[in-house]
Design a protein around this motif. Structure first.
Motif, mmCIF file in Angstrom:
data_model
loop_
_atom_site.group_PDB
_atom_site.id
_atom_site.type_symbol
_atom_site.label_atom_id
_atom_site.label_comp_id
_atom_site.label_asym_id
_atom_site.label_seq_id
_atom_site.Cartn_x
_atom_site.Cartn_y
_atom_site.Cartn_z
ATOM 1 N N THR A 53 25.127 27.229 9.228
ATOM 2 C CA THR A 53 24.156 27.944 10.052
ATOM 3 C C THR A 53 22.866 27.160 10.251
ATOM 4 O O THR A 53 22.042 27.536 11.082
ATOM 5 C CB THR A 53 23.820 29.313 9.409
ATOM 6 O OG1 THR A 53 23.412 29.099 8.046
ATOM 7 C CG2 THR A 53 25.030 30.230 9.444
ATOM 8 N N SER A 54 22.695 26.061 9.514
ATOM 9 C CA SER A 54 21.514 25.215 9.739
ATOM 10 C C SER A 54 21.700 24.298 10.937
ATOM 11 O O SER A 54 20.743 23.676 11.408
ATOM 12 C CB SER A 54 21.210 24.380 8.492
ATOM 13 O OG SER A 54 22.267 23.464 8.220
ATOM 14 N N SER A 55 22.926 24.213 11.454
ATOM 15 C CA SER A 55 23.187 23.436 12.667
ATOM 16 C C SER A 55 22.557 24.145 13.861
ATOM 17 O O SER A 55 22.751 25.350 14.052
ATOM 18 C CB SER A 55 24.695 23.291 12.894
ATOM 19 O OG SER A 55 24.989 22.957 14.230
ATOM 20 N N SER A 56 21.821 23.411 14.659
ATOM 21 C CA SER A 56 21.172 24.025 15.819
ATOM 22 C C SER A 56 22.195 24.574 16.805
ATOM 23 O O SER A 56 21.966 25.628 17.426
ATOM 24 C CB SER A 56 20.267 23.007 16.515
ATOM 25 O OG SER A 56 21.006 21.880 16.958
ATOM 26 N N SER A 57 23.343 23.896 16.937
ATOM 27 C CA SER A 57 24.384 24.384 17.846
ATOM 28 C C SER A 57 24.942 25.709 17.370
ATOM 29 O O SER A 57 25.178 26.643 18.160
ATOM 30 C CB SER A 57 25.507 23.353 17.965
ATOM 31 O OG SER A 57 25.043 22.150 18.534
ATOM 32 N N ALA A 102 23.414 27.888 15.309
ATOM 33 C CA ALA A 102 22.367 28.909 15.397
ATOM 34 C C ALA A 102 22.200 29.420 16.823
ATOM 35 O O ALA A 102 22.046 30.631 17.058
ATOM 36 C CB ALA A 102 21.052 28.341 14.878
ATOM 37 N N THR A 103 22.262 28.505 17.794
ATOM 38 C CA THR A 103 22.131 28.901 19.195
ATOM 39 C C THR A 103 23.288 29.788 19.624
ATOM 40 O O THR A 103 23.097 30.789 20.334
ATOM 41 C CB THR A 103 22.045 27.648 20.087
ATOM 42 O OG1 THR A 103 20.902 26.873 19.715
ATOM 43 C CG2 THR A 103 21.944 28.024 21.551
ATOM 44 N N ASP A 111 22.922 33.350 18.178
ATOM 45 C CA ASP A 111 21.957 34.136 18.955
ATOM 46 C C ASP A 111 22.581 34.641 20.256
ATOM 47 O O ASP A 111 22.407 35.803 20.637
ATOM 48 C CB ASP A 111 20.714 33.304 19.262
ATOM 49 C CG ASP A 111 19.828 33.108 18.046
ATOM 50 O OD1 ASP A 111 19.985 33.854 17.067
ATOM 51 O OD2 ASP A 111 18.984 32.187 18.069
ATOM 52 N N THR A 121 29.673 25.355 20.497
ATOM 53 C CA THR A 121 30.664 25.074 19.459
ATOM 54 C C THR A 121 32.013 25.670 19.837
ATOM 55 O O THR A 121 32.097 26.675 20.553
ATOM 56 C CB THR A 121 30.234 25.658 18.102
ATOM 57 O OG1 THR A 121 30.299 27.093 18.151
ATOM 58 C CG2 THR A 121 28.817 25.228 17.741
ATOM 59 N N HIS A 129 31.857 22.416 12.418
ATOM 60 C CA HIS A 129 30.521 22.790 11.924
ATOM 61 C C HIS A 129 30.595 23.536 10.587
ATOM 62 O O HIS A 129 30.034 24.614 10.427
ATOM 63 C CB HIS A 129 29.782 23.646 12.967
ATOM 64 C CG HIS A 129 29.446 22.884 14.211
ATOM 65 N ND1 HIS A 129 28.322 22.098 14.326
ATOM 66 C CD2 HIS A 129 30.102 22.769 15.396
ATOM 67 C CE1 HIS A 129 28.295 21.547 15.523
ATOM 68 N NE2 HIS A 129 29.379 21.933 16.193
#
Length: 465
Positions: free
Chosen positions: A136-140, A142-143, A146, A160, A127
């Motif tokens: 950081t624009s990858s949803s994986s 970003a999740t 968080d 990831t 990633h």
């Protein structure tokens, strides 16, 4: 199961005692079992009292973990050559876990015994952007960020590999333990830098103090790995049962050849992989390029040009005099830039021909052709850029790029483009200048080089006329 066979497990097979878990692997698949686990088992000083056990985690679903767990981690490695098959039960996996068991991963990484994490997650699994920044624009991603900013004890899923490693390294730091080595075994140049960028990039988003701890304590060795491990056909389990008397639900097949070149340090120890034939070097770059440019480069050329000539396997393609000539030309270009001591390029090329000709390893060209955009960028594009930098036109590597383009242009159904960048490739082939657009998918600077583009275009036109 027949009356003459038994299930394979530690109660039916005379295995050594299970080794302690000192190694973790992310991406449990056939190659991991035929390569890293194989080397680790062969490196044991006393096979009857092994010291190095793997806990291997699947990349996605639980299927392979479930199969191996039912066999106490045992599996049969079938080494297939023109002279016949050899069957060996491999005992190095003492625990197999599904990808989502992050609690067990966290527990193991906080163990003082853990020394090394190895990985086969493919380039996309890191990633990273092209600038080696965490995406950081990858949803994986970003999740995972968080989740990792919250209570780690409550995390039940991370998407990831970097997220899982950050979780485990955080637990290791909190336990007051020292560093370990994290080593990529993916076919990526400078793969140590790749995994380092992925882990540190994600840690920076979560906890800057953790990032600093990782930089100070954790090493990221680079490795170049090589062993053809084709997908296991359905009849492999039957062959194993007939030859050994054991019903194995997870056998793996590989060629006799195996290579592992490693550069880097291991702060908490490692298996003596050199005892099994691994080579430790001070500078791995040209060893990586030897493998990427010669083996992977020729495989990618054959994958597309071979299929254009209606071949199905590597053995069929290399037997085609025209395909072999194109492979040799590609190798000639690559060899001009592989000059380090110890590479033995002529010997390596001879061994590659023998490996490609192995009639009993069915290495499907369609399988090799998956994710061609990434593979061609690392192989043919890299060779062509080296040739251009030396003042030559790189026609041999340009031909490989052209074969990929011709193959893509000939696939009218976008669903047939088996590539993680399929949507980008489909858009490019529908552009007003599809050849330039497809070259740009591989390398924008190459697409802007009019002379290089003309060389590639000439080959595409010859292949599609």
């Amino acid at each position: 199961m027949t009356p003459s066979t038994r299930p394979l497990n530690r109660t039916t097979y005379d295995a050594a005692p299970a080794a302690p878990v000192r190694l973790i692997h992310l991406g449990l698949g056939a190659f991991h079992r035929a390569h890293q686990v194989f080397y680790t088992v062969k490196a044991e000083a006393d096979p009857s009292d092994p010291e190095w056990g793997y806990c291997s985690f699947t990349g996605r679903g639980p299927s392979m973990a479930e199969k191996l767990t039912s066999q106490d981690g045992l599996f049969t490695l079938v080494t297939r050559s023109g002279d016949g098959d050899e069957y060996d039960v491999i005992e190095g996996i003492v625990e197999a876990q599904p990808a989502n068991n992050v609690a067990r991963l966290r527990e193991l990484m906080a163990s003082k015994d853990l020394a090394v994490v190895t990985m086969t997650v493919t380039e996309a699994g890191y990633h990273l952007t092209q600038g080696l920044e965490i995406n950081t624009s990858s949803s994986s991603v970003a999740t995972d960020i968080d989740a990792l900013r919250g209570d780690h004890s409550r995390i039940t899923y991370l998407g990831t590999a970097a997220g899982k490693l950050v979780l485990g390294l955080s637990a290791r730091r909190d336990a007051g333990l020292g560093g370990i080595a994290i080593m990529s075994c993916d076919n990526i140049a400078s793969n140590g830098n790749t995994v380092r960028a992925s882990v540190l990039g994600l840690a920076r988003e979560v906890d800057e103090e953790l990032e600093e701890w990782i930089e100070e304590n954790v090493t990221f060795p680079s490795s170049s790995i090589d062993r053809i491990t084709p997908a296991s056909a359905s009849e492999l389990a039957r062959d194993v049962a007939e030859a050994t008397g054991y019903e194995d639900v997870a056998p793996v097949v590989a060629e006799p050849f195996a290579s592992w070149v490693i550069e880097g340090d291991f702060p908490n120890g490692r298996p003596a992989w050199e005892r099994a034939g691994a080579q430790f070097v001070e500078d791995i770059e040209q060893f990586e390029n030897r493998k990427l440019w010669l083996l992977n480069g020729s495989h990618s050329l054959m994958a597309y040009y071979g299929q254009l000539r209606e071949h199905d396997t590597v053995a069929e393609a290399i037997a085609d005099a025209d395909v072999r000539s194109r492979v040799e030309t590609l190798w000639d270009e690559a060899a001009r830039h592989l000059t380090a001591d110890g590479l033995d390029i002529s010997g390596y090329r001879a061994a590659l021909i023998e490996r490609c000709e192995n009639p009993r390893i069915r290495h499907n060209l369609a399988q090799i052709g998956i994710d061609g955009a990434t593979k061609q960028r690392m192989c043919a594009v890299a060779i062509m850029n080296a040739e251009l930098g030396a003042g030559r036109n790189g026609s041999g590597s340009a031909f490989s790029i052209a074969a990929w383009i011709a193959f893509v242009l000939g696939n009218e159904n976008a669903a047939n483009i088996n590539d993680t960048r399929a949507s980008e490739i489909d858009k490019a082939r529908r552009a007003g200048q599809p050849i330039r657009a497809l070259v740009a998918v591989l390398d924008e600077d190459l697409a802007a080089n009019e002379s290089a583009l003309a060389t590639i275009t000439g080959h595409v036109e010859a292949l599609t006329s």
